[in-house]
Motif scaffolding. Structure first.
Motif, PDB file in Angstrom:
ATOM      1  N   GLY A 252       0.750  -1.022   0.215  1.00 40.02           N
ATOM      2  CA  GLY A 252      -0.079   0.018   0.003  1.00 40.02           C
ATOM      3  C   GLY A 252       0.772   1.366   0.107  1.00 40.02           C
ATOM      4  N   ILE A 253       0.416   2.294  -0.049  1.00 37.46           N
ATOM      5  CA  ILE A 253       0.949   3.788   0.017  1.00 37.46           C
ATOM      6  C   ILE A 253       0.752   4.332   1.327  1.00 37.46           C
ATOM      7  CG2 ILE A 253       0.795   5.949  -1.225  1.00 37.46           C
ATOM      8  CD1 ILE A 253      -0.289   4.669  -3.674  1.00 37.46           C
ATOM      9  N   HIS A 254       1.837   4.627   2.048  1.00 36.86           N
ATOM     10  CA  HIS A 254       2.129   5.514   3.147  1.00 36.86           C
ATOM     11  C   HIS A 254       1.595   6.977   2.829  1.00 36.86           C
ATOM     12  CE1 HIS A 254       3.766   2.277   5.830  1.00 36.86           C
ATOM     13  NE2 HIS A 254       4.314   1.755   4.667  1.00 36.86           N
ATOM     14  N   TYR A 255       0.733   7.582   3.717  1.00 38.76           N
ATOM     15  CA  TYR A 255       0.712   8.895   3.427  1.00 38.76           C
ATOM     16  C   TYR A 255       0.970   9.606   4.473  1.00 38.76           C
ATOM     17  CZ  TYR A 255      -3.867   8.605   5.710  1.00 38.76           C
ATOM     18  OH  TYR A 255      -4.910   8.437   6.858  1.00 38.76           O
ATOM     19  N   TRP A 256       1.216  10.924   4.528  1.00 39.70           N
ATOM     20  CA  TRP A 256       1.816  11.831   5.728  1.00 39.70           C
ATOM     21  C   TRP A 256       0.748  12.424   6.709  1.00 39.70           C
ATOM     22  CZ3 TRP A 256       5.759   9.070   4.895  1.00 39.70           C
ATOM     23  CH2 TRP A 256       6.202   9.090   3.888  1.00 39.70           C
ATOM     24  N   SER A 257       0.314  11.551   7.603  1.00 45.00           N
ATOM     25  CA  SER A 257      -0.969  11.917   8.247  1.00 45.00           C
ATOM     26  C   SER A 257      -0.384  12.931   9.349  1.00 45.00           C
ATOM     27  CB  SER A 257      -1.488  10.656   8.860  1.00 45.00           C
ATOM     28  OG  SER A 257      -0.954  10.034   9.817  1.00 45.00           O
ATOM     29  N   ASP A 258       0.562  13.217   9.589  1.00 39.81           N
ATOM     30  CA  ASP A 258       1.054  14.348  10.461  1.00 39.81           C
ATOM     31  C   ASP A 258       0.843  15.771   9.698  1.00 39.81           C
ATOM     32  OD1 ASP A 258       3.255  13.550   8.746  1.00 39.81           O
ATOM     33  OD2 ASP A 258       4.517  14.489  10.306  1.00 39.81           O
ATOM     34  N   LEU A 259       0.552  15.710   8.329  1.00 35.84           N
ATOM     35  CA  LEU A 259       0.538  17.010   7.522  1.00 35.84           C
ATOM     36  C   LEU A 259      -0.767  17.147   7.066  1.00 35.84           C
ATOM     37  CD1 LEU A 259       4.189  16.591   5.976  1.00 35.84           C
ATOM     38  CD2 LEU A 259       3.603  17.688   8.032  1.00 35.84           C
ATOM     39  N   TYR A 260      -1.418  16.220   6.675  1.00 34.42           N
ATOM     40  CA  TYR A 260      -2.794  16.400   6.234  1.00 34.42           C
ATOM     41  C   TYR A 260      -3.963  15.255   6.626  1.00 34.42           C
ATOM     42  CZ  TYR A 260      -1.759  13.206   2.348  1.00 34.42           C
ATOM     43  OH  TYR A 260      -1.352  12.081   1.737  1.00 34.42           O
ATOM     44  N   ILE A 261      -4.988  15.579   6.992  1.00 37.25           N
ATOM     45  CA  ILE A 261      -6.074  14.413   7.305  1.00 37.25           C
ATOM     46  C   ILE A 261      -6.611  14.344   6.068  1.00 37.25           C
ATOM     47  CG2 ILE A 261      -8.253  14.333   8.703  1.00 37.25           C
ATOM     48  CD1 ILE A 261      -7.462  16.357  10.354  1.00 37.25           C
ATOM     49  N   MET A 262      -6.840  12.749   6.093  1.00 36.02           N
ATOM     50  CA  MET A 262      -7.377  12.128   4.882  1.00 36.02           C
ATOM     51  C   MET A 262      -8.699  11.300   5.321  1.00 36.02           C
ATOM     52  SD  MET A 262      -6.255   9.052   2.131  1.00 36.02           S
ATOM     53  CE  MET A 262      -4.887  10.026   1.795  1.00 36.02           C
ATOM     54  N   GLU A 263      -9.972  11.780   4.780  1.00 38.04           N
ATOM     55  CA  GLU A 263     -11.280  11.201   5.230  1.00 38.04           C
ATOM     56  C   GLU A 263     -11.569  10.546   3.949  1.00 38.04           C
ATOM     57  OE1 GLU A 263     -14.252  13.967   7.168  1.00 38.04           O
ATOM     58  OE2 GLU A 263     -12.946  15.372   6.039  1.00 38.04           O
ATOM     59  N   CYS A 311       6.757  -3.246   6.574  1.00 38.27           N
ATOM     60  CA  CYS A 311       8.219  -2.291   6.660  1.00 38.27           C
ATOM     61  C   CYS A 311       8.618  -1.449   7.935  1.00 38.27           C
ATOM     62  CB  CYS A 311       7.974  -1.301   5.612  1.00 38.27           C
ATOM     63  SG  CYS A 311       7.195   0.148   5.958  1.00 38.27           S
ATOM     64  N   GLY A 312       7.611  -1.584   8.912  1.00 31.74           N
ATOM     65  CA  GLY A 312       7.888  -1.050  10.198  1.00 31.74           C
ATOM     66  C   GLY A 312       7.423   0.596  10.120  1.00 31.74           C
ATOM     67  N   VAL A 313       7.437   1.243   9.162  1.00 33.90           N
ATOM     68  CA  VAL A 313       7.048   2.580   9.067  1.00 33.90           C
ATOM     69  C   VAL A 313       5.500   2.752   9.913  1.00 33.90           C
ATOM     70  CG1 VAL A 313       6.376   4.817   7.675  1.00 33.90           C
ATOM     71  CG2 VAL A 313       8.321   3.369   7.085  1.00 33.90           C
ATOM     72  N   THR A 314       5.245   3.762  10.756  1.00 35.52           N
ATOM     73  CA  THR A 314       3.998   3.990  11.507  1.00 35.52           C
ATOM     74  C   THR A 314       2.928   4.768  10.710  1.00 35.52           C
ATOM     75  OG1 THR A 314       4.864   5.618  12.866  1.00 35.52           O
ATOM     76  CG2 THR A 314       5.064   3.318  13.526  1.00 35.52           C
ATOM     77  N   MET A 315       3.254   5.384   9.788  1.00 34.94           N
ATOM     78  CA  MET A 315       2.326   6.305   9.009  1.00 34.94           C
ATOM     79  C   MET A 315       1.224   5.283   8.243  1.00 34.94           C
ATOM     80  SD  MET A 315       3.165   9.623   8.975  1.00 34.94           S
ATOM     81  CE  MET A 315       4.460  10.436   9.986  1.00 34.94           C
ATOM     82  N   PRO A 316      -0.151   5.566   8.233  1.00 31.60           N
ATOM     83  CA  PRO A 316      -1.228   4.755   7.794  1.00 31.60           C
ATOM     84  C   PRO A 316      -0.753   4.899   6.018  1.00 31.60           C
ATOM     85  CG  PRO A 316      -1.862   7.137   8.155  1.00 31.60           C
ATOM     86  CD  PRO A 316      -0.481   6.862   9.000  1.00 31.60           C
ATOM     87  N   ARG A 317      -1.698   3.693   5.692  1.00 33.29           N
ATOM     88  CA  ARG A 317      -1.490   3.612   4.343  1.00 33.29           C
ATOM     89  C   ARG A 317      -2.919   3.401   3.584  1.00 33.29           C
ATOM     90  NH1 ARG A 317      -0.344  -2.265   4.319  1.00 33.29           N
ATOM     91  NH2 ARG A 317      -1.530  -1.973   6.428  1.00 33.29           N
ATOM     92  N   ILE A 318      -2.958   3.949   2.241  1.00 35.54           N
ATOM     93  CA  ILE A 318      -3.944   3.807   1.660  1.00 35.54           C
ATOM     94  C   ILE A 318      -3.858   2.839   0.508  1.00 35.54           C
ATOM     95  CG2 ILE A 318      -5.161   5.871   2.045  1.00 35.54           C
ATOM     96  CD1 ILE A 318      -3.885   6.827  -0.707  1.00 35.54           C
ATOM     97  N   ASP A 319      -4.767   2.275  -0.198  1.00 35.60           N
ATOM     98  CA  ASP A 319      -4.519   1.560  -1.577  1.00 35.60           C
ATOM     99  C   ASP A 319      -4.389   2.622  -2.728  1.00 35.60           C
ATOM    100  OD1 ASP A 319      -4.473  -0.513  -3.281  1.00 35.60           O
ATOM    101  OD2 ASP A 319      -6.667  -1.161  -2.866  1.00 35.60           O
ATOM    102  N   LYS A 320      -3.838   2.080  -3.922  1.00 37.19           N
ATOM    103  CA  LYS A 320      -3.501   3.017  -5.096  1.00 37.19           C
ATOM    104  C   LYS A 320      -4.921   3.760  -5.447  1.00 37.19           C
ATOM    105  CE  LYS A 320      -4.242  -0.551  -8.650  1.00 37.19           C
ATOM    106  NZ  LYS A 320      -3.827  -1.301  -9.636  1.00 37.19           N
ATOM    107  N   ILE A 321      -4.766   4.684  -6.127  1.00 37.18           N
ATOM    108  CA  ILE A 321      -6.125   5.326  -6.573  1.00 37.18           C
ATOM    109  C   ILE A 321      -6.729   4.518  -7.580  1.00 37.18           C
ATOM    110  CG2 ILE A 321      -6.820   7.279  -7.643  1.00 37.18           C
ATOM    111  CD1 ILE A 321      -5.404   7.961  -5.139  1.00 37.18           C
ATOM    112  N   LEU A 322      -7.851   4.192  -7.206  1.00 37.32           N
ATOM    113  CA  LEU A 322      -8.881   2.973  -7.865  1.00 37.32           C
ATOM    114  C   LEU A 322      -9.788   3.599  -9.110  1.00 37.32           C
ATOM    115  CD1 LEU A 322      -9.689   1.330  -4.484  1.00 37.32           C
ATOM    116  CD2 LEU A 322      -8.010   0.659  -6.298  1.00 37.32           C
ATOM    117  N   GLY A 323      -9.763   5.022  -9.043  1.00 38.03           N
ATOM    118  CA  GLY A 323     -10.754   5.492  -9.842  1.00 38.03           C
ATOM    119  C   GLY A 323     -11.172   6.963  -9.627  1.00 38.03           C
TER     120      GLY A 323
END
Length: 429
Positions: A252-263, A311-323
């Motif tokens: 999956g793709i780790h995103y930087w949740s300390d810099l933006y909120i993803m809903e 991988c050990g990185v604690t940043m949350p993950r999303i799937d690739k962009i699906l559409g």
């Protein structure tokens, strides 16, 4: 992995950063932006009403249309004297989405992008060949800023220029390629065709900005002799590319949740979907000064991947962009709305308003065909020249090549429902 740039934060630490950032953003936007102040007043919400992370749901949504209506600098929340740069991307009509950056915004973007290079396992010894667009787009600037901040060597070639790309690969021994998936595929084919496989030193590729199939990815990985390739996400509205990256575990793709909120919301009801379910990505920036984003509807569809990554990185993950939840499509790294093609066609009185866009993939490369009817009474003998003229105008305004065909009146299919302007046949090959 040595985490110079990626912070190892717990869920509680991320939540604390998000709440502080959300409260700051609501106050900053309310104070500095007439657009946001008017929207928040109309929704009966004030910055001091944001007491918990759940209170984000009190804030109104922002859409691409708002960026168009407020052109040229719709979300500006600082004095113009504080703006050090603007970037733009394509909008729903001929008007671009223009976003403003302060020096702090640029510095934060650099650090965020440096995280991506770190996540991909690069070191300062790496040589990074950047084959994405420079100029008004955020791509080239973002990849280069991040590379220099990370400390690797940037080779800023830009897109196309196949001969120079191959020269850099062989002479300067680039170790990481940054491009669209289509460009990586094209370069892989050329490397094989010219027998250069044993003369290049590529190990990794970072690609994004368009849909890709697993088959396409495997093909360029093999042709270029890669150990890994990484899918990157980002958009002009939220700094640019570099807002998240796939890691070496490819889970999956780790995103930087300390810099933006993803809903992740249901695009119809705008309510949160269940964890792991697909929905529309809605983003809120936490430190952005020039053009903060509050609940911006990206129209991209994805899902949160629950659990922690191996991988050990604690940043949350999303799937690739699906559409997409709207009619925008991505062609060779460029975001295009059908209405932009329609706007170009309006400049030709010899043409009718009926048109259709067809997207196909041949030998791993995307192709766009535009079929449009000529108006009643137009001279059919000039259709060949007209097709060339239309293709040139599309290239001038939207920066992509297309194959234009002029048809007779009534030849395109009609519908009583919403006309399906785009036929996308680029799925699994």
């Amino acid at each position: 992995m040595d985490h110079r740039f990626i912070p190892q934060l717990t869920e509680e630490q991320i939540a604390a950063k998000q709440l502080a950032g959300l409260q700051w953003t609501a106050g900053h936007a309310y104070k500095g932006s007439p657009f946001y102040r008017e929207r928040m007043d109309r929704h009966g919400v004030r910055p001091e009403d944001i007491k918990t992370l759940d209170d984000i749901r009190k804030l109104p949504f922002t859409t691409a249309n708002h960026l168009k209506e407020g052109y040229p600098m719709p979300l500006l929340s600082v004095p113009e004297a504080d703006v050090v740069r603007i970037h733009g991307s394509s909008g729903t009509t001929g008007k671009r989405k223009i976003l403003a950056y302060t020096q702090n915004d640029i510095d934060l973007w650099k650090d965020m992008f440096a995280r991506c290079y770190e996540l991909a396992g690069l070191t300062v010894e790496d040589r990074v060949q950047i084959c994405v667009g420079y100029g008004l787009w955020t791509a080239g600037a973002g990849f280069q800023l991040g590379c220099e901040r990370f400390g690797a060597m940037a080779l800023p070639v830009g897109p196309g220029l196949l001969e120079i790309q191959l020269q850099m690969l062989t002479d300067l021994k680039s170790t990481c390629l940054c491009s669209t998936a289509s460009m990586a595929l094209l370069m892989g084919e050329e490397v094989q065709k010219q027998g250069l496989a044993d003369k290049i030193a590529l190990k990794k590729a970072i690609f994004g900005a368009e849909t890709h199939t697993p088959k396409m990815r495997k093909q360029f990985e093999e042709a270029l002799g890669l150990e890994h390739s990484f899918d990157i996400i980002g958009m002009t509205e939220l700094y640019g590319p570099g807002t998240g990256l796939e890691c070496m575990a490819h889970e999956g793709i780790h995103y930087w949740s300390d810099l933006y909120i993803m809903e992740i919301l249901d695009p119809e009801t705008l309510e949160p979907v269940a964890p792991g379910e697909v929905g529309e990505m809605v983003v809120t920036s936490l430190q952005k000064e020039g053009s903060p984003l509050i609940r911006y509807r990206t129209r991209d569809l994805t899902r949160i991947l629950p659990g922690t990554c191996s991988c050990g990185v604690t940043m949350p993950r999303i799937d690739k962009i699906l559409g997409r939840s709207d009619d925008m499509f991505i062609f060779r790294g460029v975001n295009i709305y059908p209405g932009q093609i329609g706007t170009v066609l309006e400049g030709f009185p010899e043409l009718s308003a009926e048109y259709q866009i067809s997207l196909t993939r041949r030998d791993g490369l995307d192709h766009m065909a535009v079929r449009v009817e000529h108006a009643h009474g137009a001279d059919e003998d000039t259709c060949g020249n007209l097709a060339n003229a239309v293709a040139n105008e599309i290239r001038k305004h939207i920066l992509v090549r297309s194959d234009v065909r002029i048809l007779g009146p009534g030849e395109l299919p009609r519908s009583f429902a919403k006309t399906k302007r785009v036929q996308d046949e680029r799925g699994e090959e």
